[in-house]
Motif scaffolding. Structure first.
Motif, PDB file in Angstrom:
ATOM      1  N   SER A   1     -22.419 -41.135 -59.706  1.00 24.53           N
ATOM      2  CA  SER A   1     -22.234 -40.421 -60.794  1.00 24.53           C
ATOM      3  C   SER A   1     -23.373 -40.567 -61.860  1.00 24.53           C
ATOM      4  O   SER A   1     -24.027 -41.416 -61.761  1.00 24.53           O
ATOM      5  CB  SER A   1     -21.111 -41.154 -61.574  1.00 24.53           C
ATOM      6  N   ARG A   2     -23.635 -39.479 -62.659  1.00 22.63           N
ATOM      7  CA  ARG A   2     -24.848 -39.556 -63.593  1.00 22.63           C
ATOM      8  C   ARG A   2     -24.477 -38.344 -64.727  1.00 22.63           C
ATOM      9  O   ARG A   2     -23.533 -37.541 -64.320  1.00 22.63           O
ATOM     10  CB  ARG A   2     -26.203 -39.363 -63.045  1.00 22.63           C
ATOM     11  N   ASP A   3     -25.095 -38.293 -65.972  1.00 20.07           N
ATOM     12  CA  ASP A   3     -24.934 -37.398 -66.823  1.00 20.07           C
ATOM     13  C   ASP A   3     -25.920 -36.321 -66.379  1.00 20.07           C
ATOM     14  O   ASP A   3     -27.105 -36.424 -66.798  1.00 20.07           O
ATOM     15  CB  ASP A   3     -25.167 -37.909 -68.231  1.00 20.07           C
ATOM     16  N   ILE A   4     -25.627 -35.388 -65.571  1.00 16.92           N
ATOM     17  CA  ILE A   4     -26.536 -34.542 -64.920  1.00 16.92           C
ATOM     18  C   ILE A   4     -26.897 -33.133 -65.806  1.00 16.92           C
ATOM     19  O   ILE A   4     -27.950 -32.478 -65.663  1.00 16.92           O
ATOM     20  CB  ILE A   4     -25.894 -33.642 -63.701  1.00 16.92           C
TER      21      ILE A   4
ATOM     22  N   GLY B   1     -24.077 -36.234 -72.404  1.00 12.71           N
ATOM     23  CA  GLY B   1     -23.458 -37.418 -72.996  1.00 12.71           C
ATOM     24  C   GLY B   1     -22.052 -37.728 -72.095  1.00 12.71           C
ATOM     25  O   GLY B   1     -21.685 -38.900 -71.827  1.00 12.71           O
ATOM     26  N   VAL B   2     -21.791 -36.829 -71.159  1.00  9.70           N
ATOM     27  CA  VAL B   2     -20.555 -36.899 -70.313  1.00  9.70           C
ATOM     28  C   VAL B   2     -21.047 -37.034 -68.866  1.00  9.70           C
ATOM     29  O   VAL B   2     -22.027 -36.392 -68.521  1.00  9.70           O
ATOM     30  CB  VAL B   2     -19.671 -35.618 -70.533  1.00  9.70           C
ATOM     31  N   VAL B   3     -20.721 -38.122 -68.313  1.00 10.42           N
ATOM     32  CA  VAL B   3     -21.012 -38.259 -67.196  1.00 10.42           C
ATOM     33  C   VAL B   3     -20.179 -37.826 -65.965  1.00 10.42           C
ATOM     34  O   VAL B   3     -19.019 -37.692 -65.926  1.00 10.42           O
ATOM     35  CB  VAL B   3     -20.664 -39.915 -66.630  1.00 10.42           C
ATOM     36  N   GLU B   4     -20.907 -36.894 -65.184  1.00 10.63           N
ATOM     37  CA  GLU B   4     -20.220 -36.145 -64.133  1.00 10.63           C
ATOM     38  C   GLU B   4     -20.421 -36.876 -62.719  1.00 10.63           C
ATOM     39  O   GLU B   4     -21.125 -37.608 -62.651  1.00 10.63           O
ATOM     40  CB  GLU B   4     -21.083 -34.576 -63.998  1.00 10.63           C
TER      41      GLU B   4
END
Length: 456
Positions: A317-320, A324-327
């Protein structure tokens, strides 16, 4: 580029490394390659690698300073040259760093070493890692602290401003030789004394702003009675609090492989935990929320475990998209991409936002993952379900075409290292002779969307 904030006394505080532009990265790698060669000649050890070097640290300057530090340690050890210990993980891969630990505006030197199997070494040193701290006194480097570490090897070495102005704190991940067990040591350095503040068995740790404080904070995933738990290291009145409030994680986790701070679209803070499952070895994800006073989980483990499951360990997971929201990345479709030659590991990936329980999984981005090179290639949304992959001319190469027209859109090429860089081709991150070509049928708008990200 490295996300930064300005800390006290002008410290540059890196939250976590992300992508750098190609030209900037090339210049940085060239600079660190020179440093690596010098360190290699001095240490006589295995090759040194630097990966996204933390801007909080600076390598020893290419002058007499580094050699003076090393000689000062050797003199302190009675003329015996130790074995220097290189971290195996993390952003800093040298046995030596310079940082202002006590906040007085002057840098201290930290060296990691061992005397195991060193002729003439004192027997009482044993096989442990040792941490030496040196200061400049009257123009010369002097050892002020020589502390026994917590294991025989080093996993990671890092500094961070966790106390908000009282210098930089030293964070060392220790490990056994086979890395089966890791112990985190958190240290402060004041008045020429290196003091251990916390000692924690850990699976993973992360530095970031987890509570919205605007400061660097430390979170650790550790093991308790065979289950993983999250520990947030609180700071009260400029000092580390002694009591930690653990949050139990999903009992199906066997290992934590990713830990990243984020938020919901409503602005609620959370930690996104990736880990492997005990029953399938697949990755899945759990959210740990922050209420403003404590961290907690909600009873959605079964749903999250099933809906976020994926097999590829690169899909962390990362903020792609940088909002600011992690996907969470999931394979698009049930199977990986198959070609006639069968010499590739490719899959389409969709990045999904799970932070709104009412909306469920919301699509955010789409692309192609080349697992052989650990590279994710972002593709335009309009290409979803409209493209196909075919074999390229040579082994490992591939071609992305429009499914209906057969027009070639992208192609991957592996060249000889001696070949000149082709005009209009883009070097694939993490490689030295693999290139991505964008063909003429691709619109200018689509070209702006296509991007590459190294996932390792």
């Amino acid at each position: 580029m490295m996300q930064k904030k300005t800390g006290p006394k002008g410290h540059s505080v890196a939250l976590r490394p992300c992508r750098e532009g190609g030209a900037a990265l090339a210049k940085r790698l060239m600079r660190w390659a020179v440093v690596a060669c010098v360190l290699l000649l001095l240490a006589g050890c295995s090759p040194i690698t630097f990966q996204g070097v933390n801007d909080l640290l600076r390598a020893p300057a290419l002058d007499q300073a580094q050699d003076e530090i090393r000689k000062a340690l050797v003199a302190y050890l009675g003329g015996v040259e130790p074995k220097y210990k290189f971290p195996k993980e993390g952003d800093w891969r040298s046995f030596l760093l310079l940082a202002d630990l006590d906040g007085n505006g002057l840098e201290e030197a930290v060296l990691l070493y061992s005397m195991a199997d060193v002729p003439g070494a004192p027997a009482e040193k044993g096989t442990s890692v040792y941490v030496a701290v040196l200061e400049q006194q009257n123009g010369a480097w002097q050892v002020t602290q020589d502390v026994q570490g917590l294991s025989t090897d080093v996993a990671s070495l890092e500094v961070a401003d966790l106390l908000g102005g009282e210098g930089m704190q030293l964070i060392i991940g220790y490990a056994t030789a086979n890395f089966n067990a890791k112990t985190l040591g958190l240290y402060t350095y004041q008045n020429a004394t290196l003091a251990e503040q916390h000692r924690l068995e850990y699976s993973r740790y992360e530095i970031g702003d987890f509570t919205g404080s605007g400061k660097q904070e430390l979170a650790v995933v550790s093991r308790e009675d065979q289950n993983l738990q999250l520990l947030y290291i609180p700071v009260v009145d400029g000092a580390f609090a002694g009591e930690l409030a653990p949050v139990a994680l999903d009992s199906n986790f066997t290992q934590c492989t990713g830990l990243v701070a984020g938020q919901t679209h409503a602005g609620e803070r959370l930690l996104v935990v990736d880990g492997t499952s005990s029953d399938t070895s697949a990755l899945f994800t759990q959210f740990v929320y922050y209420s403003g006073a404590r961290f907690y989980t909600i009873d959605d483990l079964g749903t999250m475990r099933a809906s976020t499951a994926r097999q590829n360990p690169l899909l962390l997971s990362r903020d792609i998209d940088g909002d600011g929201v992690v996907e969470i990345p999931l394979r698009m479709g049930e199977n990986a991409i198959e070609t006639i030659r069968g010499d590739k590991r490719l899959e389409y990936v969709e990045w999904m936002d799970f932070t709104d329980p009412e909306e469920g999984a919301v699509y955010r981005q789409y692309g192609l993952l080349d697992s052989d090179r650990a590279v994710y290639i972002r593709l335009p949304d309009e290409w979803r379900n409209a493209v196909r992959i075919l074999d390229g001319e040579n082994a490992g190469e591939w071609v992305l075409q429009n499914r209906l027209s057969g027009a070639t859109l992208l192609s991957l090429h592996v060249l000889e290292q001696s070949d000149p860089e082709p005009f209009g081709y883009r070097l694939v991150p993490g490689t030295i002779s693999t290139y991505l070509r964008t063909h003429t049928m691709v619109s200018a708008e689509a070209r702006e969307t296509i991007d590459m990200l190294l996932l390792q």
